[in-house]
Design a protein around this motif. Sequence first.
Motif, PDB file in Angstrom:
ATOM      1  N   HIS A 136     -27.073  44.661  36.904  1.00  0.00           N
ATOM      2  CA  HIS A 136     -25.665  44.828  36.246  1.00  0.00           C
ATOM      3  C   HIS A 136     -24.779  43.204  36.608  1.00  0.00           C
ATOM      4  CE1 HIS A 136     -24.995  47.099  40.204  1.00  0.00           C
ATOM      5  NE2 HIS A 136     -23.821  46.132  39.969  1.00  0.00           N
ATOM      6  N   THR A 137     -23.753  43.208  35.923  1.00  0.00           N
ATOM      7  CA  THR A 137     -23.067  42.136  36.355  1.00  0.00           C
ATOM      8  C   THR A 137     -21.504  42.833  36.402  1.00  0.00           C
ATOM      9  OG1 THR A 137     -24.035  40.404  35.257  1.00  0.00           O
ATOM     10  CG2 THR A 137     -21.563  40.042  35.513  1.00  0.00           C
ATOM     11  N   MET A 138     -20.772  42.574  37.433  1.00  0.00           N
ATOM     12  CA  MET A 138     -19.578  43.280  37.550  1.00  0.00           C
ATOM     13  C   MET A 138     -18.308  42.321  37.260  1.00  0.00           C
ATOM     14  SD  MET A 138     -16.571  43.724  39.693  1.00  0.00           S
ATOM     15  CE  MET A 138     -16.402  43.824  41.396  1.00  0.00           C
ATOM     16  N   ILE A 139     -17.342  42.856  36.558  1.00  0.00           N
ATOM     17  CA  ILE A 139     -16.317  42.093  36.158  1.00  0.00           C
ATOM     18  C   ILE A 139     -14.766  43.045  36.392  1.00  0.00           C
ATOM     19  CG2 ILE A 139     -17.131  40.475  34.561  1.00  0.00           C
ATOM     20  CD1 ILE A 139     -16.244  42.027  32.441  1.00  0.00           C
ATOM     21  N   ARG A 140     -14.009  42.644  37.035  1.00  0.00           N
ATOM     22  CA  ARG A 140     -12.602  43.365  37.098  1.00  0.00           C
ATOM     23  C   ARG A 140     -11.870  43.489  36.128  1.00  0.00           C
ATOM     24  NH1 ARG A 140     -13.848  40.550  42.137  1.00  0.00           N
ATOM     25  NH2 ARG A 140     -14.397  42.173  43.837  1.00  0.00           N
ATOM     26  N   VAL A 141     -11.241  44.383  35.689  1.00  0.00           N
ATOM     27  CA  VAL A 141     -10.202  44.669  34.527  1.00  0.00           C
ATOM     28  C   VAL A 141      -9.097  45.220  35.003  1.00  0.00           C
ATOM     29  CG1 VAL A 141     -12.365  44.815  33.069  1.00  0.00           C
ATOM     30  CG2 VAL A 141     -11.418  46.956  34.139  1.00  0.00           C
ATOM     31  N   ALA A 169     -12.410  52.650  40.439  1.00  0.00           N
ATOM     32  CA  ALA A 169     -13.486  53.423  39.601  1.00  0.00           C
ATOM     33  C   ALA A 169     -14.689  52.146  39.146  1.00  0.00           C
ATOM     34  CB  ALA A 169     -12.638  53.928  38.323  1.00  0.00           C
ATOM     35  N   ASN A 170     -15.549  52.648  39.028  1.00  0.00           N
ATOM     36  CA  ASN A 170     -16.435  51.657  38.257  1.00  0.00           C
ATOM     37  C   ASN A 170     -17.284  52.262  37.044  1.00  0.00           C
ATOM     38  OD1 ASN A 170     -16.385  49.884  40.468  1.00  0.00           O
ATOM     39  ND2 ASN A 170     -18.068  51.080  41.505  1.00  0.00           N
ATOM     40  N   TYR A 171     -17.119  51.651  35.976  1.00  0.00           N
ATOM     41  CA  TYR A 171     -17.618  52.220  34.623  1.00  0.00           C
ATOM     42  C   TYR A 171     -18.998  51.274  34.079  1.00  0.00           C
ATOM     43  CZ  TYR A 171     -13.283  54.608  34.784  1.00  0.00           C
ATOM     44  OH  TYR A 171     -12.190  55.267  35.407  1.00  0.00           O
ATOM     45  N   PHE A 172     -20.042  51.769  33.782  1.00  0.00           N
ATOM     46  CA  PHE A 172     -21.063  51.070  33.590  1.00  0.00           C
ATOM     47  C   PHE A 172     -21.385  51.152  32.054  1.00  0.00           C
ATOM     48  CE2 PHE A 172     -21.720  51.884  38.046  1.00  0.00           C
ATOM     49  CZ  PHE A 172     -22.220  50.571  38.408  1.00  0.00           C
ATOM     50  N   MET A 173     -21.335  50.152  31.560  1.00  0.00           N
ATOM     51  CA  MET A 173     -21.604  50.328  29.917  1.00  0.00           C
ATOM     52  C   MET A 173     -22.962  49.412  29.488  1.00  0.00           C
ATOM     53  SD  MET A 173     -18.613  51.670  29.605  1.00  0.00           S
ATOM     54  CE  MET A 173     -18.540  51.496  27.757  1.00  0.00           C
ATOM     55  N   LYS A 174     -23.554  50.146  28.360  1.00  0.00           N
ATOM     56  CA  LYS A 174     -24.795  49.324  27.899  1.00  0.00           C
ATOM     57  C   LYS A 174     -24.871  49.806  26.489  1.00  0.00           C
ATOM     58  CE  LYS A 174     -28.797  50.120  29.927  1.00  0.00           C
ATOM     59  NZ  LYS A 174     -29.559  50.242  30.946  1.00  0.00           N
ATOM     60  N   PRO A 175     -25.869  49.436  25.734  1.00  0.00           N
ATOM     61  CA  PRO A 175     -26.067  49.851  24.259  1.00  0.00           C
ATOM     62  C   PRO A 175     -26.574  51.255  24.441  1.00  0.00           C
ATOM     63  CG  PRO A 175     -26.730  47.590  24.521  1.00  0.00           C
ATOM     64  CD  PRO A 175     -26.451  48.119  25.794  1.00  0.00           C
ATOM     65  N   GLU A 176     -26.550  52.236  23.466  1.00  0.00           N
ATOM     66  CA  GLU A 176     -27.243  53.454  23.463  1.00  0.00           C
ATOM     67  C   GLU A 176     -28.741  53.210  23.022  1.00  0.00           C
ATOM     68  OE1 GLU A 176     -27.479  57.676  20.673  1.00  0.00           O
ATOM     69  OE2 GLU A 176     -25.953  55.799  20.223  1.00  0.00           O
ATOM     70  N   ALA A 178     -30.730  51.631  25.152  1.00  0.00           N
ATOM     71  CA  ALA A 178     -31.302  50.411  25.959  1.00  0.00           C
ATOM     72  C   ALA A 178     -32.060  50.977  26.736  1.00  0.00           C
ATOM     73  CB  ALA A 178     -30.240  49.475  26.283  1.00  0.00           C
ATOM     74  N   ALA A 179     -33.433  50.116  27.247  1.00  0.00           N
ATOM     75  CA  ALA A 179     -34.086  50.444  28.360  1.00  0.00           C
ATOM     76  C   ALA A 179     -33.416  50.553  29.800  1.00  0.00           C
ATOM     77  CB  ALA A 179     -35.321  49.213  28.402  1.00  0.00           C
ATOM     78  N   GLU A 180     -34.083  51.204  30.554  1.00  0.00           N
ATOM     79  CA  GLU A 180     -33.452  51.360  32.011  1.00  0.00           C
ATOM     80  C   GLU A 180     -33.297  49.767  32.664  1.00  0.00           C
ATOM     81  OE1 GLU A 180     -34.376  55.269  34.378  1.00  0.00           O
ATOM     82  OE2 GLU A 180     -36.198  53.967  34.050  1.00  0.00           O
ATOM     83  N   GLU A 181     -34.384  48.953  32.219  1.00  0.00           N
ATOM     84  CA  GLU A 181     -34.377  47.875  32.912  1.00  0.00           C
ATOM     85  C   GLU A 181     -33.406  46.751  32.274  1.00  0.00           C
ATOM     86  OE1 GLU A 181     -38.396  49.563  32.816  1.00  0.00           O
ATOM     87  OE2 GLU A 181     -36.888  49.204  31.552  1.00  0.00           O
ATOM     88  N   ALA A 182     -32.408  46.927  31.072  1.00  0.00           N
ATOM     89  CA  ALA A 182     -31.740  46.241  30.352  1.00  0.00           C
ATOM     90  C   ALA A 182     -30.398  46.019  31.361  1.00  0.00           C
ATOM     91  CB  ALA A 182     -31.274  46.841  29.362  1.00  0.00           C
ATOM     92  N   MET A 183     -29.637  44.971  31.426  1.00  0.00           N
ATOM     93  CA  MET A 183     -28.731  44.688  32.384  1.00  0.00           C
ATOM     94  C   MET A 183     -27.760  45.485  31.865  1.00  0.00           C
ATOM     95  SD  MET A 183     -26.891  40.993  33.768  1.00  0.00           S
ATOM     96  CE  MET A 183     -26.262  40.671  32.281  1.00  0.00           C
ATOM     97  N   THR A 184     -26.581  45.993  32.657  1.00  0.00           N
ATOM     98  CA  THR A 184     -25.328  46.671  32.343  1.00  0.00           C
ATOM     99  C   THR A 184     -24.073  45.715  32.809  1.00  0.00           C
ATOM    100  OG1 THR A 184     -25.265  47.766  34.191  1.00  0.00           O
ATOM    101  CG2 THR A 184     -26.119  49.174  32.455  1.00  0.00           C
ATOM    102  N   VAL A 185     -23.137  45.965  32.060  1.00  0.00           N
ATOM    103  CA  VAL A 185     -21.837  45.410  32.642  1.00  0.00           C
ATOM    104  C   VAL A 185     -21.082  46.522  33.403  1.00  0.00           C
ATOM    105  CG1 VAL A 185     -20.742  45.895  30.432  1.00  0.00           C
ATOM    106  CG2 VAL A 185     -19.638  44.122  31.947  1.00  0.00           C
ATOM    107  N   GLU A 186     -20.665  46.382  34.439  1.00  0.00           N
ATOM    108  CA  GLU A 186     -19.988  46.960  35.433  1.00  0.00           C
ATOM    109  C   GLU A 186     -18.242  46.788  35.353  1.00  0.00           C
ATOM    110  OE1 GLU A 186     -19.408  48.138  39.937  1.00  0.00           O
ATOM    111  OE2 GLU A 186     -20.855  46.940  39.412  1.00  0.00           O
ATOM    112  N   LEU A 187     -17.548  47.605  34.903  1.00  0.00           N
ATOM    113  CA  LEU A 187     -16.136  47.192  34.764  1.00  0.00           C
ATOM    114  C   LEU A 187     -15.566  48.108  35.876  1.00  0.00           C
ATOM    115  CD1 LEU A 187     -15.751  48.654  30.877  1.00  0.00           C
ATOM    116  CD2 LEU A 187     -16.202  46.083  31.965  1.00  0.00           C
ATOM    117  N   THR A 188     -14.940  47.302  36.730  1.00  0.00           N
ATOM    118  CA  THR A 188     -14.282  47.784  38.083  1.00  0.00           C
ATOM    119  C   THR A 188     -12.821  47.763  37.744  1.00  0.00           C
ATOM    120  OG1 THR A 188     -15.879  47.119  39.473  1.00  0.00           O
ATOM    121  CG2 THR A 188     -13.587  47.165  40.415  1.00  0.00           C
ATOM    122  N   TYR A 189     -12.095  48.940  37.988  1.00  0.00           N
ATOM    123  CA  TYR A 189     -10.611  49.158  37.896  1.00  0.00           C
ATOM    124  C   TYR A 189     -10.188  49.788  39.259  1.00  0.00           C
ATOM    125  CZ  TYR A 189      -6.357  51.433  36.334  1.00  0.00           C
ATOM    126  OH  TYR A 189      -5.043  51.484  36.282  1.00  0.00           O
TER     127      TYR A 189
END
Length: 263
Positions: A136-141, A169-176, A178-189
């Motif tokens: 995953h890649t984490m970005i702060r929001v 809180a951390n929220y992980f987002m990815k397409p419905e 998508a394979a487990e191996e796909a990268m997610t985006v981690e939103l940190t609030y």
Amino acid sequence: MDGTLDHVMLRVADLDDSLEWYQTHLDYEEKDRHEGDGFTIVYLGPEEMHEEGAMLELTHNEDEDDLEVGDAWGHIAVRVPEDELESSYQQLMDEGVEDYRDPESCGGRYAFVKDPDGHEIEIVKRDYGAKWSLDHTMIRVEDADEAIGFWTRKFEYEHAGRWESDTFANYFMKPEGAAEEAMTVELTYNYDGRSYELGDAWGHLCVEVDDLAGDWEQLQTREAADYRDPESNDNMYAFTKDQDGHEIELLERDPNADSLFPF
């Protein structure tokens, strides 16, 4: 629109140093390279990559050796097998990587190191994906509801997981689907209402789409930021921005192309 995350781009001050670091310590190999006018872009990743796996893009601009890692950019995370967190971290220490946050200090759940430019790299335990592949890649929001809404409404992503504490809180987002191996985006609030600086060392996330023109038009209908449209980029790629200014590239890949770059 259901595009998976194709790559994450980081800017580096010394390309040779960065390539040596990632190739030596994470066993990455160079997937492709583009030499532009005053800049070089290199795609990296593990030798064995899942078809939905994401690459790391390192960008070096000539005469740019004073990069700022802002706090809006968090980290990338790479995978190791469930039972290899401690041994993998120790391997990095034995290879001369600086001790930043060892597994013990993180409760035995993960660890962190830094690359030559100070980019943080989290090491997470996963029972899927190639070792060191991007997890995953984490970005702060600054507003969790707006950030989640951006990824669900604009890109049709969904929650792949969440973790909430007393202060953030951390929220992980990815397409419905998508394979487990796909990268997610981690939103940190963070709950304290802080604001963030992007810095110029943080580049962008890239979403691979099926139809650049059509998907861009759909994004505009959904009121995504018109930052760099396809026409302004010779219809090779486009860029939008999220509510916090994080850049997101759209890229349509030709599976029969000789190069990974559309140039």
